[in-house]
Design a protein around this motif. Structure first.
Motif, PDB file in Angstrom:
ATOM      1  N   SER A 183       0.509  -1.039   0.368  1.00 46.44           N
ATOM      2  CA  SER A 183      -0.470  -0.198  -0.459  1.00 46.44           C
ATOM      3  C   SER A 183       1.064   0.904  -0.266  1.00 46.44           C
ATOM      4  CB  SER A 183      -0.773   0.109   0.623  1.00 46.44           C
ATOM      5  OG  SER A 183       0.206   0.696   2.506  1.00 46.44           O
ATOM      6  N   ALA A 184       0.417   2.056  -0.290  1.00 43.44           N
ATOM      7  CA  ALA A 184       1.258   3.571  -0.608  1.00 43.44           C
ATOM      8  C   ALA A 184       1.234   3.765   1.110  1.00 43.44           C
ATOM      9  CB  ALA A 184       0.337   5.135  -0.970  1.00 43.44           C
ATOM     10  N   ASP A 185       0.390   4.026   2.184  1.00 43.94           N
ATOM     11  CA  ASP A 185       1.282   3.729   3.470  1.00 43.94           C
ATOM     12  C   ASP A 185       2.259   3.605   4.036  1.00 43.94           C
ATOM     13  OD1 ASP A 185      -1.267   5.446   3.333  1.00 43.94           O
ATOM     14  OD2 ASP A 185      -2.187   4.149   4.565  1.00 43.94           O
ATOM     15  N   GLU A 186       2.181   2.550   3.345  1.00 42.10           N
ATOM     16  CA  GLU A 186       3.967   1.789   4.145  1.00 42.10           C
ATOM     17  C   GLU A 186       5.196   2.851   3.336  1.00 42.10           C
ATOM     18  OE1 GLU A 186       4.079  -3.146   3.977  1.00 42.10           O
ATOM     19  OE2 GLU A 186       2.529  -2.425   2.708  1.00 42.10           O
ATOM     20  N   GLY A 187       5.075   3.123   2.075  1.00 42.45           N
ATOM     21  CA  GLY A 187       5.800   3.870   1.255  1.00 42.45           C
ATOM     22  C   GLY A 187       6.546   5.069   1.873  1.00 42.45           C
ATOM     23  N   VAL A 188       5.273   5.525   2.886  1.00 42.09           N
ATOM     24  CA  VAL A 188       5.479   6.890   3.438  1.00 42.09           C
ATOM     25  C   VAL A 188       6.127   6.657   4.655  1.00 42.09           C
ATOM     26  CG1 VAL A 188       4.019   9.014   4.924  1.00 42.09           C
ATOM     27  CG2 VAL A 188       2.865   8.150   2.614  1.00 42.09           C
ATOM     28  N   ARG A 189       5.504   5.379   4.872  1.00 43.96           N
ATOM     29  CA  ARG A 189       6.008   3.957   6.410  1.00 43.96           C
ATOM     30  C   ARG A 189       7.820   4.909   6.282  1.00 43.96           C
ATOM     31  NH1 ARG A 189       1.103   3.297   7.218  1.00 43.96           N
ATOM     32  NH2 ARG A 189       0.755   3.584   8.645  1.00 43.96           N
ATOM     33  N   PHE A 190       8.007   3.928   4.942  1.00 47.63           N
ATOM     34  CA  PHE A 190       9.639   3.754   4.752  1.00 47.63           C
ATOM     35  C   PHE A 190      10.407   4.669   4.338  1.00 47.63           C
ATOM     36  CE2 PHE A 190      12.193   2.833   1.303  1.00 47.63           C
ATOM     37  CZ  PHE A 190      13.532   2.382   2.490  1.00 47.63           C
ATOM     38  N   LEU A 191       9.749   5.876   3.521  1.00 50.81           N
ATOM     39  CA  LEU A 191       9.943   7.215   3.444  1.00 50.81           C
ATOM     40  C   LEU A 191      10.319   7.455   4.808  1.00 50.81           C
ATOM     41  CD1 LEU A 191       8.338   8.158   0.566  1.00 50.81           C
ATOM     42  CD2 LEU A 191      10.537   8.003   0.778  1.00 50.81           C
ATOM     43  N   GLN A 192       9.894   7.959   6.307  1.00 51.41           N
ATOM     44  CA  GLN A 192       9.909   8.243   7.216  1.00 51.41           C
ATOM     45  C   GLN A 192      11.406   7.261   8.162  1.00 51.41           C
ATOM     46  OE1 GLN A 192       5.787   7.462   9.240  1.00 51.41           O
ATOM     47  NE2 GLN A 192       6.214   9.225   9.812  1.00 51.41           N
ATOM     48  N   ILE A 193      11.181   6.360   8.143  1.00 51.18           N
ATOM     49  CA  ILE A 193      12.431   5.272   8.560  1.00 51.18           C
ATOM     50  C   ILE A 193      13.454   5.906   8.009  1.00 51.18           C
ATOM     51  CG2 ILE A 193      13.132   2.950   8.970  1.00 51.18           C
ATOM     52  CD1 ILE A 193      10.004   1.983   8.428  1.00 51.18           C
ATOM     53  N   ASP A 194      14.295   5.181   6.133  1.00 51.52           N
ATOM     54  CA  ASP A 194      15.000   6.181   5.503  1.00 51.52           C
ATOM     55  C   ASP A 194      15.284   8.047   6.273  1.00 51.52           C
ATOM     56  OD1 ASP A 194      16.593   4.773   3.742  1.00 51.52           O
ATOM     57  OD2 ASP A 194      16.216   6.338   2.714  1.00 51.52           O
ATOM     58  N   SER A 195      14.498   8.041   6.442  1.00 50.36           N
ATOM     59  CA  SER A 195      14.264   9.938   6.354  1.00 50.36           C
ATOM     60  C   SER A 195      15.272  10.147   7.754  1.00 50.36           C
ATOM     61  CB  SER A 195      14.197  10.412   6.330  1.00 50.36           C
ATOM     62  OG  SER A 195      13.249  10.603   4.744  1.00 50.36           O
ATOM     63  N   LEU A 196      15.278   9.062   8.729  1.00 52.52           N
ATOM     64  CA  LEU A 196      15.432   9.212  10.136  1.00 52.52           C
ATOM     65  C   LEU A 196      17.111   8.534   9.956  1.00 52.52           C
ATOM     66  CD1 LEU A 196      12.532   8.145  12.291  1.00 52.52           C
ATOM     67  CD2 LEU A 196      13.559  10.306  13.013  1.00 52.52           C
ATOM     68  N   TRP A 197      17.146   7.295   9.162  1.00 51.21           N
ATOM     69  CA  TRP A 197      18.373   7.437   8.880  1.00 51.21           C
ATOM     70  C   TRP A 197      19.070   8.835   8.196  1.00 51.21           C
ATOM     71  CZ3 TRP A 197      20.984   6.192   4.720  1.00 51.21           C
ATOM     72  CH2 TRP A 197      22.291   5.633   4.458  1.00 51.21           C
ATOM     73  N   TRP A 198      18.701   8.628   7.608  1.00 52.81           N
ATOM     74  CA  TRP A 198      19.655   9.499   6.540  1.00 52.81           C
ATOM     75  C   TRP A 198      19.819  11.276   7.233  1.00 52.81           C
ATOM     76  CZ3 TRP A 198      21.084   9.957   1.337  1.00 52.81           C
ATOM     77  CH2 TRP A 198      21.195  11.505   0.762  1.00 52.81           C
ATOM     78  N   SER A 200      13.538   2.092  12.592  1.00 53.57           N
ATOM     79  CA  SER A 200      14.877   2.407  11.945  1.00 53.57           C
ATOM     80  C   SER A 200      15.605   1.751  12.042  1.00 53.57           C
ATOM     81  CB  SER A 200      14.834   4.093  12.029  1.00 53.57           C
ATOM     82  OG  SER A 200      15.235   4.111  13.484  1.00 53.57           O
ATOM     83  N   ILE A 201      15.189   1.400  13.167  1.00 56.95           N
ATOM     84  CA  ILE A 201      17.097   0.939  14.707  1.00 56.95           C
ATOM     85  C   ILE A 201      17.008  -0.861  13.348  1.00 56.95           C
ATOM     86  CG2 ILE A 201      17.922  -0.513  15.814  1.00 56.95           C
ATOM     87  CD1 ILE A 201      16.389   1.993  17.627  1.00 56.95           C
ATOM     88  N   PRO A 202      16.710  -1.986  13.277  1.00 53.70           N
ATOM     89  CA  PRO A 202      16.729  -2.425  12.468  1.00 53.70           C
ATOM     90  C   PRO A 202      16.639  -2.774  11.019  1.00 53.70           C
ATOM     91  CG  PRO A 202      14.007  -2.974  13.601  1.00 53.70           C
ATOM     92  CD  PRO A 202      14.933  -1.814  13.869  1.00 53.70           C
ATOM     93  N   HIS A 203      16.369  -1.387  10.846  1.00 58.36           N
ATOM     94  CA  HIS A 203      16.362  -1.221   9.181  1.00 58.36           C
ATOM     95  C   HIS A 203      18.252  -1.185   8.921  1.00 58.36           C
ATOM     96  CE1 HIS A 203      16.152   1.031   5.285  1.00 58.36           C
ATOM     97  NE2 HIS A 203      16.914   1.837   5.760  1.00 58.36           N
ATOM     98  N   VAL A 204      18.041  -0.374   9.750  1.00 60.48           N
ATOM     99  CA  VAL A 204      20.071  -0.117   9.652  1.00 60.48           C
ATOM    100  C   VAL A 204      20.424  -0.864   9.455  1.00 60.48           C
ATOM    101  CG1 VAL A 204      21.934   1.447  10.906  1.00 60.48           C
ATOM    102  CG2 VAL A 204      19.943   2.607  10.959  1.00 60.48           C
ATOM    103  N   LEU A 205      20.424  -1.894  10.742  1.00 57.81           N
ATOM    104  CA  LEU A 205      21.097  -3.301  10.962  1.00 57.81           C
ATOM    105  C   LEU A 205      20.857  -3.956   9.859  1.00 57.81           C
ATOM    106  CD1 LEU A 205      20.097  -3.732  14.430  1.00 57.81           C
ATOM    107  CD2 LEU A 205      22.547  -2.553  13.485  1.00 57.81           C
ATOM    108  N   PHE A 206      19.792  -4.144   8.558  1.00 62.69           N
ATOM    109  CA  PHE A 206      19.552  -5.810   8.090  1.00 62.69           C
ATOM    110  C   PHE A 206      19.231  -4.835   6.608  1.00 62.69           C
ATOM    111  CE2 PHE A 206      18.668  -7.541  12.664  1.00 62.69           C
ATOM    112  CZ  PHE A 206      19.787  -7.718  12.238  1.00 62.69           C
ATOM    113  N   GLY A 207      18.606  -3.410   6.544  1.00 63.00           N
ATOM    114  CA  GLY A 207      18.734  -2.579   5.254  1.00 63.00           C
ATOM    115  C   GLY A 207      16.618  -2.698   5.607  1.00 63.00           C
ATOM    116  N   VAL A 208      16.455  -3.125   4.286  1.00 64.41           N
ATOM    117  CA  VAL A 208      14.313  -3.011   3.919  1.00 64.41           C
ATOM    118  C   VAL A 208      14.010  -4.089   5.012  1.00 64.41           C
ATOM    119  CG1 VAL A 208      12.955  -2.885   2.111  1.00 64.41           C
ATOM    120  CG2 VAL A 208      14.502  -1.693   2.011  1.00 64.41           C
ATOM    121  N   ARG A 209      14.643  -5.279   4.551  1.00 67.16           N
ATOM    122  CA  ARG A 209      13.920  -6.338   4.935  1.00 67.16           C
ATOM    123  C   ARG A 209      14.024  -6.741   6.821  1.00 67.16           C
ATOM    124  NH1 ARG A 209      16.074  -8.725   0.254  1.00 67.16           N
ATOM    125  NH2 ARG A 209      13.841  -9.575  -0.859  1.00 67.16           N
ATOM    126  N   GLY A 210      14.466  -5.616   7.063  1.00 64.58           N
ATOM    127  CA  GLY A 210      15.262  -5.851   8.193  1.00 64.58           C
ATOM    128  C   GLY A 210      13.950  -4.709   9.129  1.00 64.58           C
TER     129      GLY A 210
END
Length: 178
Positions: free
Chosen positions: A32-47, A93-103
């Motif tokens: 869903s598009a909502d997941e994309g927005v949440r991913f952008l939030q997660i990725d932006s925190l790391w960025w 964002s913590i498992p995202h940084v450690l394991f990538g998108v799947r994390g």
């Protein structure tokens, strides 16, 4: 409390299904598009090194008004902002940084599995042992929550926290688990 075989079997099965989906599906593909927005939030925190939740708008010069921003995002004060709360993206964002998108998908999957175990614990306050495990498994597997566990959705973490909060309330009421 001893967990019933139904809840342990279902927890293991859900873990296998979620792991299989994380491996089989392309990384970064969302339902869903909502997941994309949440991913952008997660990725932006790391960025932004956890200093800003504002997504980095690489196309900001081409779309200064944000007309083509994803649903759930808008322009405020010259940067993009999301209408979704930040607790889930911050924790994910913590498992995202450690394991990538799947994390990042680990958090909702684990939240659903733990919610099922805690629901069985709650059912133990009113049902005998073997039925509480079955009730806990059925209460989660037969709801949309099980689908949300495969998605970047914050409802999973909310359900887990609410379920966990009910256990002390039942204990305070003087109920004993069966």
């Amino acid at each position: 409390m001893k967990k019933g075989p139904a809840v342990l079997f279902t927890a293991a099965l859900l873990g296998i299904v979620y792991a299989g989906m994380a491996i089989a599906l392309p990384a970064g593909a969302f339902f869903s598009a909502d997941e994309g927005v949440r991913f952008l939030q997660i990725d932006s925190l790391w960025w932004w090194h956890w200093t800003s939740p504002a997504p980095a708008a690489s196309g900001g010069g081409l779309d200064p008004e944000g007309e083509y921003a994803p649903p759930g995002m808008g322009r405020t004060d010259g940067s993009f902002a999301s209408r979704f709360p930040m607790m889930f993206p911050f924790v994910a964002s913590i498992p995202h940084v450690l394991f990538g998108v799947r994390g990042a998908l680990l958090l909702p999957a684990l939240a659903v599995i733990l919610c099922m175990v805690l629901t069985a614990r709650l059912a133990g306050f009113v049902l005998p042992g073997s039925l509480s495990g079955l009730a806990g498994a059925a209460a989660v597997v037969t709801t949309p929550l099980v689908v949300r566990g495969a998605m970047l959705r914050d409802e999973t973490m909310a359900a887990l926290l609410l379920t966990a909060g009910l256990i002390p309330i039942c204990k305070a009421a003087g109920l004993d688990p069966a």
